[in-house]
Design a protein around this motif. Structure first.
Motif, PDB file in Angstrom:
ATOM      1  N   PHE A  42       1.109  -1.110  -0.311  1.00  7.66           N
ATOM      2  CA  PHE A  42      -0.490  -0.033   0.372  1.00  7.66           C
ATOM      3  C   PHE A  42       0.928   1.406   0.127  1.00  7.66           C
ATOM      4  O   PHE A  42       0.606   2.473  -0.981  1.00  7.66           O
ATOM      5  CB  PHE A  42      -0.867  -0.090   0.960  1.00  7.66           C
ATOM      6  CG  PHE A  42      -1.453   0.954   1.007  1.00  7.66           C
ATOM      7  CD1 PHE A  42      -2.506   1.157   0.611  1.00  7.66           C
ATOM      8  CD2 PHE A  42      -1.308   2.188   2.200  1.00  7.66           C
ATOM      9  CE1 PHE A  42      -3.725   2.231   0.783  1.00  7.66           C
ATOM     10  CE2 PHE A  42      -2.270   3.401   1.889  1.00  7.66           C
ATOM     11  CZ  PHE A  42      -3.903   3.434   1.452  1.00  7.66           C
ATOM     12  N   PRO A  43       2.053   1.357   1.238  1.00  6.60           N
ATOM     13  CA  PRO A  43       2.990   3.028   0.926  1.00  6.60           C
ATOM     14  C   PRO A  43       3.315   2.823  -0.422  1.00  6.60           C
ATOM     15  O   PRO A  43       3.294   3.908  -1.357  1.00  6.60           O
ATOM     16  CB  PRO A  43       3.000   2.387   2.131  1.00  6.60           C
ATOM     17  CG  PRO A  43       3.457   1.328   2.454  1.00  6.60           C
ATOM     18  CD  PRO A  43       1.783   0.460   1.664  1.00  6.60           C
ATOM     19  N   ALA A  44       4.252   1.884  -0.651  1.00 10.38           N
ATOM     20  CA  ALA A  44       5.160   2.476  -1.718  1.00 10.38           C
ATOM     21  C   ALA A  44       3.914   1.965  -3.253  1.00 10.38           C
ATOM     22  O   ALA A  44       4.601   3.246  -3.834  1.00 10.38           O
ATOM     23  CB  ALA A  44       5.214   0.781  -2.129  1.00 10.38           C
TER      24      ALA A  44
ATOM     25  N   SER B   7      -3.502   1.689  -4.868  1.00 11.10           N
ATOM     26  CA  SER B   7      -3.075   0.863  -3.470  1.00 11.10           C
ATOM     27  C   SER B   7      -4.151   0.125  -3.397  1.00 11.10           C
ATOM     28  O   SER B   7      -3.302  -1.141  -2.509  1.00 11.10           O
ATOM     29  CB  SER B   7      -3.050   1.804  -2.351  1.00 11.10           C
ATOM     30  OG  SER B   7      -4.175   3.224  -2.413  1.00 11.10           O
ATOM     31  N   ILE B   8      -5.578  -0.191  -3.412  1.00 12.16           N
ATOM     32  CA  ILE B   8      -5.910  -0.969  -2.877  1.00 12.16           C
ATOM     33  C   ILE B   8      -6.123  -1.871  -3.691  1.00 12.16           C
ATOM     34  O   ILE B   8      -5.729  -3.058  -2.844  1.00 12.16           O
ATOM     35  CB  ILE B   8      -7.634  -0.498  -2.029  1.00 12.16           C
ATOM     36  CG1 ILE B   8      -7.046   0.888  -1.497  1.00 12.16           C
ATOM     37  CG2 ILE B   8      -8.479  -1.446  -2.155  1.00 12.16           C
ATOM     38  CD1 ILE B   8      -8.330   1.609  -0.964  1.00 12.16           C
ATOM     39  N   ARG B   9      -5.965  -1.632  -4.677  1.00 19.87           N
ATOM     40  CA  ARG B   9      -6.321  -3.085  -5.534  1.00 19.87           C
ATOM     41  C   ARG B   9      -4.996  -4.009  -5.343  1.00 19.87           C
ATOM     42  O   ARG B   9      -5.016  -5.679  -5.495  1.00 19.87           O
ATOM     43  CB  ARG B   9      -6.213  -2.676  -7.046  1.00 19.87           C
ATOM     44  CG  ARG B   9      -6.358  -3.506  -8.136  1.00 19.87           C
ATOM     45  CD  ARG B   9      -6.238  -3.408  -9.297  1.00 19.87           C
ATOM     46  NE  ARG B   9      -7.753  -2.735  -9.415  1.00 19.87           N
ATOM     47  CZ  ARG B   9      -8.880  -3.426 -10.001  1.00 19.87           C
ATOM     48  NH1 ARG B   9      -8.765  -5.134 -10.982  1.00 19.87           N
ATOM     49  NH2 ARG B   9      -9.668  -3.089 -10.217  1.00 19.87           N
ATOM     50  N   ALA B  10      -3.797  -3.024  -5.355  1.00 19.28           N
ATOM     51  CA  ALA B  10      -2.448  -4.383  -5.295  1.00 19.28           C
ATOM     52  C   ALA B  10      -2.790  -5.066  -3.879  1.00 19.28           C
ATOM     53  O   ALA B  10      -2.081  -5.881  -3.410  1.00 19.28           O
ATOM     54  CB  ALA B  10      -1.472  -3.106  -4.953  1.00 19.28           C
TER      55      ALA B  10
ATOM     56  N   GLY C 276     -13.351  -1.942  -1.480  1.00 21.95           N
ATOM     57  CA  GLY C 276     -12.313  -3.124  -2.485  1.00 21.95           C
ATOM     58  C   GLY C 276     -12.976  -4.864  -1.916  1.00 21.95           C
ATOM     59  O   GLY C 276     -12.700  -5.969  -2.214  1.00 21.95           O
ATOM     60  N   GLN C 277     -14.043  -4.809  -0.772  1.00 21.47           N
ATOM     61  CA  GLN C 277     -14.411  -5.987  -0.254  1.00 21.47           C
ATOM     62  C   GLN C 277     -15.307  -6.451  -0.605  1.00 21.47           C
ATOM     63  O   GLN C 277     -14.864  -8.009  -0.936  1.00 21.47           O
ATOM     64  CB  GLN C 277     -14.933  -5.885   1.585  1.00 21.47           C
ATOM     65  CG  GLN C 277     -14.198  -4.839   2.206  1.00 21.47           C
ATOM     66  CD  GLN C 277     -14.724  -4.713   3.497  1.00 21.47           C
ATOM     67  OE1 GLN C 277     -14.148  -5.637   4.471  1.00 21.47           O
ATOM     68  NE2 GLN C 277     -15.777  -4.518   3.797  1.00 21.47           N
ATOM     69  N   LYS C 278     -15.985  -6.391  -1.645  1.00 21.00           N
ATOM     70  CA  LYS C 278     -17.272  -6.698  -2.280  1.00 21.00           C
ATOM     71  C   LYS C 278     -16.578  -7.309  -3.496  1.00 21.00           C
ATOM     72  O   LYS C 278     -16.758  -8.206  -4.022  1.00 21.00           O
ATOM     73  CB  LYS C 278     -18.394  -5.595  -3.147  1.00 21.00           C
ATOM     74  CG  LYS C 278     -19.231  -5.512  -1.029  1.00 21.00           C
ATOM     75  CD  LYS C 278     -20.093  -5.313  -2.194  1.00 21.00           C
ATOM     76  CE  LYS C 278     -21.250  -4.009  -0.937  1.00 21.00           C
ATOM     77  NZ  LYS C 278     -22.428  -3.100  -1.227  1.00 21.00           N
TER      78      LYS C 278
END
Length: 302
Positions: A105-107, A154-157, A197-199
């Motif tokens: 996430f941070p990267a 970032s969330i997808r990663a 992105g939970q669903k």
């Protein structure tokens, strides 16, 4: 001194004996894991071949068709987070795998920010501001890029790393259920990286096995009932940090909190049997590879 060395050797032998080695059929179908001693005997007799998975887990693949392919229920628990996630695999008789995921996430967030700055710089240098606005080299939009139905990179990663690990585990073990800790909050909490992105993640996991969700307080109650200790240092790369929650989520398929009634009392109690044993523990992170280093390229004269 010799006694302590001997005790350490005996402890190590007991630890190795309690581990389980994944087993695949000749066609690649996951079977129930076996003991290390039996796996060594199979390799010695030419009944199986030893291999390594992408997770760094040693497994054996049979060269002959087994006499039976019956399996027991095996559950995978996933405790998602923003910076770290925990994964655990549990069967009724043994703990099979534990993992601590260091999420990118941070990267990814920093790289997207740098890429945006470099892109704005290139567009600014390309435009001739002496011309009229209608005659400048502006690229017109080719499609509606404001649909607001996509995951941030970032969330997808984060979710893709969790999906990759669970997919590899489903190739090694006959997984029957996946338990995912669901984050729920009152009001609009779309800014939370854990909730976003939970669903989508549940839809990805449903293609691998049957998926169930569980709330955080339920995980905490079962962790207390199993007498598992959780560390408060979230950055520590130990099983007690996040992998213990993944293990608890996996155990929730084998141990249930159900009501009971007797002649004098009634209430709820934990029903089921699960045996927690030492297992393989892995710290998994994405390799720091940049295929297009636009965020590192700054133009200079010469």
């Amino acid at each position: 001194m010799f006694d302590s060395v001997g005790e350490e050797t005996q402890t190590r032998k007991r630890f190795i004996t309690m581990l389980r080695v994944p087993v695949l059929s000749p066609s690649g179908k996951p079977l129930m894991p076996t003991k290390p001693s039996r796996a060594r005997r199979w390799i010695r007799d030419g009944v199986a071949l030893g291999k390594w998975s992408d997770l760094g887990v040693f497994y054996v693949q049979l060269t002959q068709q087994p006499s039976g392919e019956e399996t027991q229920p095996i559950a995978v628990g996933v405790d998602p987070g923003k910076l770290y996630s925990g994964v655990g695999v549990q069967s009724p008789k043994a703990t099979l795998f534990l993992a601590h995921l260091v999420l990118p996430f941070p990267a990814v967030k920093d790289r997207m920010k740098q890429r945006r700055m470099m892109r704005r710089g290139r567009r600014g240098r390309r435009i001739n501001r002496n011309w009229a606005y209608s005659q400048r080299a502006h690229r017109q939009k080719r499609f509606n890029n404001r649909r607001q139905n996509k995951l941030p990179p970032s969330i997808r990663a984060n979710r893709q790393l969790e999906l990759r690990v669970v997919t590899e585990l489903c190739r090694l073990f006959p997984v029957s259920n996946i338990v995912y800790e669901y984050v729920k909050a009152k009001g609009s909490k779309s800014f939370s990286p854990v909730m976003v992105g939970q669903k989508v993640m549940l839809g990805w996991l449903s293609k691998l096995a049957q998926v169930k969700t569980q709330f955080g307080y339920e995980t905490a109650n079962l962790r207390t009932a199993l007498r598992l200790v959780k560390s408060k240092d979230k950055s520590a790369q130990t099983p007690e940090t996040h992998a213990v929650d993944g293990l608890t989520l996996a155990c929730s398929e084998l141990v249930k909190y159900e009501p009971f009634h007797t002649a004098n009392t009634h209430g709820h109690t934990w029903k089921g049997l699960v045996q927690l044993t030492p297992s393989i523990f892995k710290v998994i992170r994405r390799p720091p590879i940049s295929r297009r280093q636009l965020h590192l390229m700054v133009p200079a004269k010469g």
